[in-house]
Scaffold this active site. Structure first.
Site, mmCIF file in Angstrom:
data_model
loop_
_atom_site.group_PDB
_atom_site.id
_atom_site.type_symbol
_atom_site.label_atom_id
_atom_site.label_comp_id
_atom_site.label_asym_id
_atom_site.label_seq_id
_atom_site.Cartn_x
_atom_site.Cartn_y
_atom_site.Cartn_z
ATOM 1 N N ASP A 16 50.263 71.555 -3.035
ATOM 2 C CA ASP A 16 50.447 71.152 -4.429
ATOM 3 C C ASP A 16 49.251 71.551 -5.278
ATOM 4 O O ASP A 16 49.395 72.142 -6.354
ATOM 5 C CB ASP A 16 50.677 69.644 -4.494
ATOM 6 C CG ASP A 16 50.995 69.161 -5.896
ATOM 7 O OD1 ASP A 16 50.048 68.881 -6.647
ATOM 8 O OD2 ASP A 16 52.190 69.073 -6.244
ATOM 9 N N HIS A 17 48.056 71.219 -4.802
ATOM 10 C CA HIS A 17 46.856 71.544 -5.570
ATOM 11 C C HIS A 17 46.618 73.052 -5.638
ATOM 12 O O HIS A 17 46.099 73.567 -6.627
ATOM 13 C CB HIS A 17 45.633 70.852 -4.963
ATOM 14 C CG HIS A 17 45.664 69.360 -5.118
ATOM 15 N ND1 HIS A 17 45.987 68.738 -6.291
ATOM 16 C CD2 HIS A 17 45.417 68.362 -4.225
ATOM 17 C CE1 HIS A 17 45.935 67.429 -6.140
ATOM 18 N NE2 HIS A 17 45.592 67.180 -4.884
ATOM 19 N N ASP A 59 48.787 74.289 -8.326
ATOM 20 C CA ASP A 59 48.249 73.855 -9.613
ATOM 21 C C ASP A 59 47.077 74.733 -10.065
ATOM 22 O O ASP A 59 46.932 75.030 -11.253
ATOM 23 C CB ASP A 59 47.777 72.405 -9.523
ATOM 24 C CG ASP A 59 48.928 71.431 -9.352
ATOM 25 O OD1 ASP A 59 50.070 71.804 -9.671
ATOM 26 O OD2 ASP A 59 48.685 70.301 -8.897
ATOM 27 N N ASN A 65 57.775 71.426 -0.539
ATOM 28 C CA ASN A 65 56.951 72.593 -0.869
ATOM 29 C C ASN A 65 57.776 73.719 -1.481
ATOM 30 O O ASN A 65 57.266 74.501 -2.283
ATOM 31 C CB ASN A 65 56.226 73.106 0.384
ATOM 32 C CG ASN A 65 55.162 72.145 0.862
ATOM 33 O OD1 ASN A 65 54.613 71.364 0.079
ATOM 34 N ND2 ASN A 65 54.874 72.162 2.144
ATOM 35 N N GLU A 77 49.743 67.921 0.075
ATOM 36 C CA GLU A 77 48.692 67.760 -0.920
ATOM 37 C C GLU A 77 47.990 69.078 -1.199
ATOM 38 O O GLU A 77 47.794 69.468 -2.354
ATOM 39 C CB GLU A 77 47.666 66.718 -0.440
ATOM 40 C CG GLU A 77 46.482 66.564 -1.391
ATOM 41 C CD GLU A 77 45.386 65.704 -0.799
ATOM 42 O OE1 GLU A 77 44.243 65.825 -1.274
ATOM 43 O OE2 GLU A 77 45.663 64.931 0.132
ATOM 44 N N ASP A 130 57.159 70.030 -10.120
ATOM 45 C CA ASP A 130 55.913 69.597 -9.497
ATOM 46 C C ASP A 130 55.809 68.076 -9.468
ATOM 47 O O ASP A 130 55.137 67.509 -8.604
ATOM 48 C CB ASP A 130 54.729 70.198 -10.258
ATOM 49 C CG ASP A 130 53.411 69.996 -9.535
ATOM 50 O OD1 ASP A 130 53.378 70.163 -8.300
ATOM 51 O OD2 ASP A 130 52.412 69.683 -10.204
#
Length: 410
Positions: free
Chosen positions: A120-121, A124, A52, A117, A99
């Site tokens: 990350d999103h 994004d 992260n 998850e 990323d």
């Protein structure tokens, strides 16, 4: 009465999140081509570096370099310095690279978990706003405000639709031409602007009366329509819940309501502004509404991972509401100042939400967000089987909680 909930996630939601299995399918052309580079890059990363932390460093570089471009051309009409375009392209390349390896680093260190998850999103969703805006500034699309509005909100909408279809089908799907291809294209646009200057996009294509930027817009619209069609077809046919419903058992159309509460006001305020607040300050406008969209997209990802119904209301909507009410009362306050107030509000609300949601998940899973615990630390025992499933690869798709190398869509 408190302005926000003390607990964003219930015990049941946390339990479902801990049991969440990430599912993804990808057939991207460039992902396969870039895999050797990403594998080499992650091999140079020290094992003590948390996945992260890699992601957030990339996001910060992406945001800072994009904001430099915004600083020199806030109206997206003035030609930004060539070095600023080059720096923004480097920032995007750094973000894409970092990323792409965070999932690989998670597998190397055995620290894959559902929080990875979501984190990350979440990054994004924020990056999408800055990447779309920087591309518009690089080609001076502020001279065509309607097109700039469409292009930026089209990118934001496509990212939301990717997670909408995931909420419906349970699987995040990437096409042959998808996010990696879009990012590489924007890097090329920034590189051309850096070499020849942003004015290059206003020149005519030899033998035609069409400007180069017009050709770019038409091409982007065609690709966007293709990607949107793929997502929409899944939304209407791929519900895996009871009677074809979403993963949470809700209507497959329910996610359209919270997003329309952003998109519709953004368009109305743009059209009704007597002070032309969008045309005069397009970067500020897109950042304000884009971050609201990022917040709502994060909530959609959380709803998918916890198999929960998505709330329709959100505190970040107070920002656009301020602009709407100010217009309703004949712009009692200068719209430029209200727009700044809106941006500050939605930024603080987004940061507060991200901090609170990550804290609750970290407490439940007994993990740390930006640090890898020492080997043998028993505090990691609560992480579910999704942590170990991230050590597999299937059909060429890398997984972090079954996560692909590029677990995003823009």
């Amino acid at each position: 009465m408190k302005l926000y909930k003390e607990k964003l996630l219930s015990e049941l939601q946390l339990k479902r999140l801990g049991e969440h299995q990430y599912s993804c399918s990808s057939c991207s052309y460039l992902d396969k081509f870039l895999q050797p580079y990403w594998n080499w890059l992650v091999s140079k990363v020290p094992l003590w570096l948390a996945p992260n932390l890699i992601t957030i460093v990339g996001l910060i570089l992406n945001i800072v370099t994009a904001l430099i471009l915004v600083w020199y051309s806030p109206n997206a009409k003035d030609g930004a310095p060539r070095w600023a375009c080059a720096l923004c392209g480097i920032g995007l390349f750094a973000y894409q690279s970092l990323d792409a390896i965070d999932g690989k680093q998670a597998r190397r260190t055995g620290t894959a978990n559902p929080l990875g998850e979501l984190f990350d999103h979440g990054c994004d969703s924020i990056s999408t706003v800055f990447v779309a805006l920087s591309a518009c500034i690089a080609v001076q699309l502020g001279n065509h405000p309607g097109w700039m509005f469409f292009q930026c909100f089209c990118a934001i909408t496509l990212f939301y639709c990717a997670h909408w279809q995931t909420y419906v089908s349970g699987t995040l799907r990437f096409g042959r031409v998808d996010v990696t291809e879009a990012q590489v294209t924007i890097m090329l646009i920034l590189a051309i602007s850096a070499i020849f200057g942003p004015d290059i996009w206003s020149t005519k294509i030899p033998g035609t009366v069409m400007e180069m930027k017009t050709f770019l817009m038409i091409t982007a619209c065609g690709i966007a329509a293709f990607v949107a069609q793929a997502n929409i077809s899944v939304i209407f046919t791929g519900g895996i819940g009871k009677n074809g419903s979403s993963v949470a058992g809700t209507s497959v159309l329910s996610p359209i309501i919270p997003f329309s509460m952003i998109l519709v006001p953004a368009f109305i305020i743009y059209q009704k502004s007597t002070e032309h607040v969008y045309e005069n300050h397009p970067a500020l406008y897109i950042l304000a509404f884009g971050l609201v969209a990022a917040k709502v997209t994060n909530r959609l990802v959380v709803a998918h991972m916890t198999k929960s119904e998505m709330d329709y209301t959100d505190l970040s909507l107070i920002g656009p509401t301020m602009l709407f009410l100010n217009q309703y009362f004949s712009t009692f306050i200068t719209e430029y100042y209200v727009l700044w107030l809106c941006l500050v509000w939605v930024t603080l609300d987004l940061l507060r939400y991200c901090y609170q949601i990550c804290t609750e998940i970290c407490d439940y899973l007994h993990v740390e967000l930006f640090r890898i615990p020492h080997t043998g630390n028993t505090n990691t025992k609560r992480i579910s089987s999704t942590s170990t499933s991230g050590n597999t690869e299937k059909n060429g798709t890398n997984i972090r909680n079954n996560k692909p190398p590029r677990s995003k869509k823009k």
